[in-house]
Write an enzyme that holds these catalytic residues in place. Structure first.
Site, PDB file in Angstrom:
ATOM      1  N   SER A 151       5.856 -36.154   2.318  1.00 59.09           N
ATOM      2  CA  SER A 151       6.272 -36.569   0.928  1.00 59.09           C
ATOM      3  C   SER A 151       5.352 -37.989   0.335  1.00 59.09           C
ATOM      4  O   SER A 151       4.989 -38.645   1.239  1.00 59.09           O
ATOM      5  CB  SER A 151       7.617 -36.923   0.476  1.00 59.09           C
ATOM      6  OG  SER A 151       7.885 -37.457  -0.575  1.00 59.09           O
ATOM      7  N   TYR A 169      15.614 -41.037   3.839  1.00 61.86           N
ATOM      8  CA  TYR A 169      14.432 -40.028   3.384  1.00 61.86           C
ATOM      9  C   TYR A 169      12.899 -40.724   3.715  1.00 61.86           C
ATOM     10  O   TYR A 169      12.142 -40.101   4.293  1.00 61.86           O
ATOM     11  CB  TYR A 169      14.558 -39.466   2.070  1.00 61.86           C
ATOM     12  CG  TYR A 169      13.944 -38.483   1.535  1.00 61.86           C
ATOM     13  CD1 TYR A 169      13.886 -37.062   1.507  1.00 61.86           C
ATOM     14  CD2 TYR A 169      12.616 -38.796   0.690  1.00 61.86           C
ATOM     15  CE1 TYR A 169      13.163 -36.117   1.381  1.00 61.86           C
ATOM     16  CE2 TYR A 169      11.811 -37.880   0.213  1.00 61.86           C
ATOM     17  CZ  TYR A 169      11.783 -36.443   0.500  1.00 61.86           C
ATOM     18  OH  TYR A 169      11.208 -35.274  -0.264  1.00 61.86           O
TER      19      TYR A 169
HETATM   20  N1  LIG Z   1      10.483 -31.019  -4.584  1.00 64.93           N
HETATM   21  C1  LIG Z   1       9.773 -32.167  -4.543  1.00 64.93           C
HETATM   22  O1  LIG Z   1       9.483 -32.911  -5.426  1.00 64.93           O
HETATM   23  C2  LIG Z   1       9.347 -32.871  -3.109  1.00 64.93           C
HETATM   24  C3  LIG Z   1       8.324 -33.875  -3.151  1.00 64.93           C
HETATM   25  C4  LIG Z   1       7.982 -34.233  -1.940  1.00 64.93           C
HETATM   26  C5  LIG Z   1       8.288 -33.681  -0.767  1.00 64.93           C
HETATM   27  N2  LIG Z   1       9.127 -32.576  -0.800  1.00 64.93           N
HETATM   28  C6  LIG Z   1       9.486 -31.866   0.572  1.00 64.93           C
HETATM   29  O2  LIG Z   1       9.005 -30.608   0.477  1.00 64.93           O
HETATM   30  C7  LIG Z   1       9.944 -29.800   1.350  1.00 64.93           C
HETATM   31  C8  LIG Z   1      10.449 -28.480   0.624  1.00 64.93           C
HETATM   32  O3  LIG Z   1      11.373 -28.896  -0.518  1.00 64.93           O
HETATM   33  P1  LIG Z   1      11.462 -28.177  -1.653  1.00 64.93           P
HETATM   34  O4  LIG Z   1      10.992 -29.009  -2.887  1.00 64.93           O
HETATM   35  O5  LIG Z   1      11.011 -26.788  -1.593  1.00 64.93           O
HETATM   36  O6  LIG Z   1      13.044 -28.095  -1.797  1.00 64.93           O
HETATM   37  P2  LIG Z   1      14.256 -27.199  -1.713  1.00 64.93           P
HETATM   38  O7  LIG Z   1      15.546 -27.776  -1.945  1.00 64.93           O
HETATM   39  O8  LIG Z   1      14.155 -26.046  -2.692  1.00 64.93           O
HETATM   40  O9  LIG Z   1      13.896 -26.348  -0.294  1.00 64.93           O
HETATM   41  C9  LIG Z   1      14.354 -26.900   0.952  1.00 64.93           C
HETATM   42  C10 LIG Z   1      14.779 -25.694   1.758  1.00 64.93           C
HETATM   43  O10 LIG Z   1      15.067 -26.192   3.189  1.00 64.93           O
HETATM   44  C11 LIG Z   1      16.450 -25.960   3.449  1.00 64.93           C
HETATM   45  N3  LIG Z   1      16.859 -26.578   4.534  1.00 64.93           N
HETATM   46  C12 LIG Z   1      17.651 -27.701   4.116  1.00 64.93           C
HETATM   47  N4  LIG Z   1      18.287 -28.322   5.275  1.00 64.93           N
HETATM   48  C13 LIG Z   1      17.730 -27.484   6.205  1.00 64.93           C
HETATM   49  C14 LIG Z   1      18.390 -27.362   7.695  1.00 64.93           C
HETATM   50  N5  LIG Z   1      19.050 -28.455   8.227  1.00 64.93           N
HETATM   51  N6  LIG Z   1      17.857 -26.485   8.419  1.00 64.93           N
HETATM   52  C15 LIG Z   1      17.100 -25.420   7.791  1.00 64.93           C
HETATM   53  N7  LIG Z   1      16.826 -25.223   6.518  1.00 64.93           N
HETATM   54  C16 LIG Z   1      17.438 -26.236   5.861  1.00 64.93           C
HETATM   55  C17 LIG Z   1      17.322 -25.572   2.225  1.00 64.93           C
HETATM   56  O11 LIG Z   1      18.258 -24.532   2.176  1.00 64.93           O
HETATM   57  C18 LIG Z   1      16.031 -25.207   1.259  1.00 64.93           C
HETATM   58  O12 LIG Z   1      16.092 -23.781   1.231  1.00 64.93           O
HETATM   59  C19 LIG Z   1      11.068 -30.783   1.852  1.00 64.93           C
HETATM   60  O13 LIG Z   1      10.615 -30.985   3.161  1.00 64.93           O
HETATM   61  C20 LIG Z   1      10.948 -31.869   0.866  1.00 64.93           C
HETATM   62  O14 LIG Z   1      11.460 -32.992   1.628  1.00 64.93           O
HETATM   63  C21 LIG Z   1       9.629 -32.190  -1.750  1.00 64.93           C
END
Ligand SMILES: NC(=O)c1ccc[n+]([C@@H]2O[C@H](COP(=O)([O-])OP(=O)(O)OC[C@H]3O[C@@H](n4cnc5c(N)ncnc54)[C@H](O)[C@@H]3O)[C@@H](O)[C@H]2O)c1
Length: 285
Positions: A151, A169
């Protein structure tokens, strides 16, 4: 025309929705078959809805619509046995493993869960990433590509200074960057590549939810998306409010494919310039 991942198999965590689903579909469009894993359940410290089994089934439907094979498993990245069973089953059915995308994550920033949220963020966002790579490792050989999702928070000074889930986080994502750096050095002699993508604010349910709107607008009783959006935008230096999941998938595709065959240890920021001019001291280059 053959895609750049024709004949390859990708293991993707957090694949039920958001960026994980987008990566599954993008890599499938390039010819990859997919092992798609997600917890499909709610965690107590997460104050926004997590994915469901119906979401994971929808990912499978979208991959199959591209004429690619998909193996789905409900598994928690904190549970090594579940995760190993999932990847082993996928490899048994699809025949090989070439790409690992350790993407599953939570952002338990709500104020009410204290240090429990710190531990949950770390066990999912850091330990879960390491476990994903570890259970996949014995299936990998020269030419394989590992991609871990960090991130922009990994490199932003001050993020997480409020303690609890936010601090967990930030710690987890910083250590993902370091894990990628050190594992890249470890696996380079075996021609297995390890890279990180560091997203900015991405238009997925992790960002678009009431808990996050409240984080960005604590001054309002019931802030809406429109109230929070100026805050999302202000973190990017390029004039964009949120990036699409596909903007990250394009970076993942590059790292997964042989187009990046000599790229390893890269911290690939896809954050619309958010980190430009910021002190990122201590972050691996
Ligand atoms: N959305 C943002 O702005 C953003 C920014 C920076 C980084 N990220 C990172 O991107 C990645 C994807 O996030 P996203 O934006 O698609 O969010 P999201 O919440 O839509 O998707 C995350 C997915 O991970 C699954 N998950 C969570 N905990 C889990 C576990 N213990 N075991 C298996 N699956 C699990 C959730 O059920 C969900 O489907 C994450 O690592 C997040 O930290 C997101």
């Amino acid at each position: 025309m053959a895609g750049s991942l024709q004949g390859k198999v990708a293991f993707i965590t957090g694949a039920a929705r958001g960026q994980g689903r987008s990566h599954a579909v993008r890599l499938a469009r390039e010819g990859a078959d997919v092992i798609a894993v997600d917890i499909c359940a709610q965690m107590g410290s997460v104050d926004y809805p997590m994915a469901t089994e119906a979401d994971l089934a929808e990912t499978a439907r979208q991959v199959e619509a591209l004429d690619r094979r998909v193996v789905t498993r409900v598994a928690d990245v904190r549970d090594r046995a579940q995760l190993a069973t999932a990847v082993d089953a996928g490899v048994a059915e699809l025949g090989r493993l070439d790409v690992v995308v350790a993407n599953a994550g939570i952002s338990p920033l709500g104020a009410s869960h204290g240090s429990r949220a710190w531990f949950d963020a770390v066990t999912v966002d850091l330990v879960g990433v390491i476990t994903t790579v570890e259970v996949a490792f014995d299936h990998l050989s020269a030419g394989a590509s590992i991609i871990c999702t960090g991130s922009m928070a990994a490199m932003m000074g001050g993020v997480g200074s409020g303690g609890g889930g936010g601090a967990g986080y930030a710690f987890a994502k910083r250590e993902v960057a370091r894990f990628v750096h050190d594992l890249a050095a470890e696996l380079a002699p075996q021609s297995i590549r390890v890279n990180a993508v560091h997203p900015g604010n991405i238009d997925t349910p992790m960002l678009q939810n009431e808990m996050m709107y409240k984080m960005f607008r604590p001054d309002l009783e019931n802030p809406t998306r429109a109230d929070a959006e100026p805050g999302f935008a202000s973190m990017h230096k390029m004039p964009v409010t949120t990036l699409d999941a596909n903007d990250i998938s394009e970076a993942v595709l590059f790292l997964a494919s042989d187009a990046s065959r000599y790229v390893t240890g890269l911290q690939l920021k896809v954050e619309a310039g958010a980190l430009l001019g910021m002190s990122t001291s201590g972050a691996p280059g």
